[in-house]
Design a protein around this motif. Sequence first.
Motif, PDB file in Angstrom:
ATOM      1  N   ALA A 113       6.077  14.347  32.486  1.00 25.20           N
ATOM      2  CA  ALA A 113       6.138  15.297  33.599  1.00 25.20           C
ATOM      3  C   ALA A 113       5.562  14.948  34.848  1.00 25.20           C
ATOM      4  CB  ALA A 113       5.480  16.498  32.998  1.00 25.20           C
ATOM      5  N   LEU A 114       4.596  13.803  34.739  1.00 25.39           N
ATOM      6  CA  LEU A 114       4.129  13.336  36.057  1.00 25.39           C
ATOM      7  C   LEU A 114       5.024  12.160  36.668  1.00 25.39           C
ATOM      8  CD1 LEU A 114       0.533  12.907  34.804  1.00 25.39           C
ATOM      9  CD2 LEU A 114       1.506  14.722  35.957  1.00 25.39           C
ATOM     10  N   LYS A 115       5.946  11.842  35.890  1.00 24.30           N
ATOM     11  CA  LYS A 115       7.142  10.757  36.662  1.00 24.30           C
ATOM     12  C   LYS A 115       7.930  11.219  37.835  1.00 24.30           C
ATOM     13  CE  LYS A 115       7.184   7.918  32.526  1.00 24.30           C
ATOM     14  NZ  LYS A 115       8.125   7.493  31.284  1.00 24.30           N
ATOM     15  N   THR A 116       8.172  12.534  37.802  1.00 29.24           N
ATOM     16  CA  THR A 116       9.140  12.901  38.786  1.00 29.24           C
ATOM     17  C   THR A 116       8.533  14.321  39.407  1.00 29.24           C
ATOM     18  OG1 THR A 116      10.441  14.170  37.042  1.00 29.24           O
ATOM     19  CG2 THR A 116      11.176  12.019  37.970  1.00 29.24           C
ATOM     20  N   PRO A 117       7.382  14.172  40.075  1.00 29.44           N
ATOM     21  CA  PRO A 117       6.890  15.523  40.505  1.00 29.44           C
ATOM     22  C   PRO A 117       7.680  15.940  41.601  1.00 29.44           C
ATOM     23  CG  PRO A 117       5.597  13.595  41.596  1.00 29.44           C
ATOM     24  CD  PRO A 117       6.613  12.977  40.364  1.00 29.44           C
ATOM     25  N   MET A 118       7.588  17.191  41.871  1.00 25.87           N
ATOM     26  CA  MET A 118       8.442  18.011  42.901  1.00 25.87           C
ATOM     27  C   MET A 118       7.780  17.698  44.206  1.00 25.87           C
ATOM     28  SD  MET A 118       9.462  21.526  41.471  1.00 25.87           S
ATOM     29  CE  MET A 118       7.767  21.574  40.102  1.00 25.87           C
ATOM     30  N   GLU A 119       8.497  17.786  45.441  1.00 26.20           N
ATOM     31  CA  GLU A 119       8.167  17.503  46.577  1.00 26.20           C
ATOM     32  C   GLU A 119       6.783  18.443  47.291  1.00 26.20           C
ATOM     33  OE1 GLU A 119      11.009  16.873  49.394  1.00 26.20           O
ATOM     34  OE2 GLU A 119      12.074  15.407  48.194  1.00 26.20           O
ATOM     35  N   THR A 120       5.716  18.275  47.857  1.00 27.61           N
ATOM     36  CA  THR A 120       4.939  18.827  48.514  1.00 27.61           C
ATOM     37  C   THR A 120       4.313  17.992  49.676  1.00 27.61           C
ATOM     38  OG1 THR A 120       2.627  19.920  48.136  1.00 27.61           O
ATOM     39  CG2 THR A 120       3.080  17.825  46.850  1.00 27.61           C
ATOM     40  N   GLU A 121       3.943  18.795  50.644  1.00 22.30           N
ATOM     41  CA  GLU A 121       3.161  18.000  51.773  1.00 22.30           C
ATOM     42  C   GLU A 121       1.865  17.772  51.463  1.00 22.30           C
ATOM     43  OE1 GLU A 121       1.624  21.197  54.803  1.00 22.30           O
ATOM     44  OE2 GLU A 121       3.810  21.808  54.275  1.00 22.30           O
ATOM     45  N   ILE A 122       1.248  18.130  50.349  1.00 25.19           N
ATOM     46  CA  ILE A 122      -0.283  17.760  50.013  1.00 25.19           C
ATOM     47  C   ILE A 122      -0.210  16.382  49.684  1.00 25.19           C
ATOM     48  CG2 ILE A 122      -2.253  18.442  49.073  1.00 25.19           C
ATOM     49  CD1 ILE A 122      -0.944  21.087  48.427  1.00 25.19           C
ATOM     50  N   PRO A 123      -1.112  15.354  50.088  1.00 26.32           N
ATOM     51  CA  PRO A 123      -1.223  14.220  49.651  1.00 26.32           C
ATOM     52  C   PRO A 123      -1.941  14.584  48.103  1.00 26.32           C
ATOM     53  CG  PRO A 123      -2.275  14.245  51.472  1.00 26.32           C
ATOM     54  CD  PRO A 123      -2.145  15.444  51.357  1.00 26.32           C
ATOM     55  N   THR A 124      -1.301  13.683  47.177  1.00 28.96           N
ATOM     56  CA  THR A 124      -1.605  14.033  45.463  1.00 28.96           C
ATOM     57  C   THR A 124      -1.912  12.708  44.819  1.00 28.96           C
ATOM     58  OG1 THR A 124       0.652  14.091  44.935  1.00 28.96           O
ATOM     59  CG2 THR A 124      -0.246  16.229  45.595  1.00 28.96           C
ATOM     60  N   VAL A 125      -2.501  12.639  43.883  1.00 28.20           N
ATOM     61  CA  VAL A 125      -2.669  11.593  42.784  1.00 28.20           C
ATOM     62  C   VAL A 125      -2.340  12.299  41.412  1.00 28.20           C
ATOM     63  CG1 VAL A 125      -5.150  11.771  42.520  1.00 28.20           C
ATOM     64  CG2 VAL A 125      -3.845   9.841  41.833  1.00 28.20           C
TER      65      VAL A 125
END
Length: 343
Positions: free
Chosen positions: A126-138
């Motif tokens: 589920a974490l391999k292809t995250p949806m786009e967001t403008e927030i920096p994420t890890v």
Amino acid sequence: MVAGVVSRAAVPRFLRARSGCWRRHLWAPSGEAAAAAASSSGARSPFDRQLKRKQKNWAAARAERGRSDCDYLRFEVGGRVADRVFDVARTFPLALDVGCGKGYIAQYLNKETVEKLVQVDIAENALKTPMETEIPTVSIVADEEFLPFREDTFELVVSSLSLHWVNDLPRAFREIHQVLKPDGVFIGAMFGGDTLYELRCSLQLAELEREGGFSPHVSPFTAVSDLGHLLGRAGFNTLTVDTDEIQVNYPGMFELMEDLQGMGESNCSWNRKPLLHRETMLAAAAIYQEMYGNSDGSVPATFQVYYMIGWKFHESQARPAQRGSATVSLGDLAKINFSGGKN
């Protein structure tokens, strides 16, 4: 209670913006402590967590291969959780998403509300292809039941449609409370007790008729009356708990069950019955149509969703007035003219 109908074929909306990534040492030094706690907690464990991880990984891999999208319900509830985040008039420098999936909440947020976001899920696919967001994420692969973060780390913790698979919900709430900073807020959503009652009743009636007894085929859910108590015991205050019902129409029972599998929402209870006879399944589909079917031939499936908001205590928060400090008695309220003056 608010009811809504979501189309199975609805196209989710996305926030198209640049994505970012950041890294920082946030987690506690020893993951062994969580494992030890898991084995010694003594809590009743209704769910097979390893099976749930496999189910979610399978569903994520299926979606990545371009199979039909079954995440419409996750998009809908993720948006409703994000709306509740926007209702809090502040900016959160650091937030945590527990059981994030592909980022069903993050896609609706912006940098004016959340500056940085940590996403945690038990399923690595589920974490391999995250949806786009403008927030920096890890993104971090970790069990939602044992959060690997230091105390007082996050200003905001969110969770959408993940906690109903947790074995020890009181402990999960305590861990969320622990990683929140004072005056931090937890905003979450989970399936409630009336979810899929149509499917549950149809399967039970068919199994009683064809096999002379029935086994649980829909996982157990927490009652809304218990939720506020569990949050309060975990240390949260200024609690808000409300419930929605989302109804989705399907061509038939088998299409519903296929989509549940595609969502990663198949039953993973230890006491589940692995297989049902073909005749029992056909009978259940007929009962479902007869008891609950719509005039157009489709069948409805009800998903009850609990939404919860809880705050971690801080001295700056408003407190209830002390007992006996009122200046007007309840008996005098009827005498008050609220347009100005007394009668």
